[in-house]
Design a protein around this motif. Structure first.
Motif, PDB file in Angstrom:
ATOM      1  N   LEU A   1      49.174  37.069  34.876  1.00  0.00           N
ATOM      2  CA  LEU A   1      48.952  36.210  36.045  1.00  0.00           C
ATOM      3  C   LEU A   1      47.024  37.373  36.262  1.00  0.00           C
ATOM      4  CD1 LEU A   1      47.963  33.981  37.525  1.00  0.00           C
ATOM      5  CD2 LEU A   1      49.152  34.569  39.101  1.00  0.00           C
TER       6      LEU A   1
ATOM      7  N   LEU B   1      43.313  36.034  35.572  1.00  0.00           N
ATOM      8  CA  LEU B   1      42.977  36.582  37.250  1.00  0.00           C
ATOM      9  C   LEU B   1      41.483  37.744  36.601  1.00  0.00           C
ATOM     10  CD1 LEU B   1      42.098  35.575  39.686  1.00  0.00           C
ATOM     11  CD2 LEU B   1      43.670  37.545  39.903  1.00  0.00           C
TER      12      LEU B   1
ATOM     13  N   LEU C   1      37.176  36.561  36.687  1.00  0.00           N
ATOM     14  CA  LEU C   1      36.658  36.637  37.335  1.00  0.00           C
ATOM     15  C   LEU C   1      35.526  37.543  36.379  1.00  0.00           C
ATOM     16  CD1 LEU C   1      36.112  38.227  40.053  1.00  0.00           C
ATOM     17  CD2 LEU C   1      37.284  39.923  39.850  1.00  0.00           C
TER      18      LEU C   1
END
Length: 61
Positions: free
Chosen positions: A29, A33, A37
């Motif tokens: 994860l 992420l 981002l």
């Protein structure tokens, strides 16, 4: 606009770093992420370079 070029360069490098590290952790994860981002950071770099943000700015280029 010359003052924003170091900012744009820093943001562009940050985009590549975030995406590169994110790809390294692509099965976690955390990696997903980081890749997510990287997208807004890339947009901020584009805006820092003075990208056109409306139709008038596109026409005036």
């Amino acid at each position: 606009m010359k003052r924003s070029r170091p900012l744009a360069g820093t943001l562009a490098i940050a985009t590549f770093v975030l995406a590169g590290v994110g790809i390294g952790f692509r099965h976690h994860l955390f990696g997903v992420l980081l890749i997510v981002l990287a997208v807004p950071v890339a947009v901020l770099a584009w805006l820092a370079l003075g990208a056109p943000v409306n139709r008038r700015a596109l026409r005036d280029r």
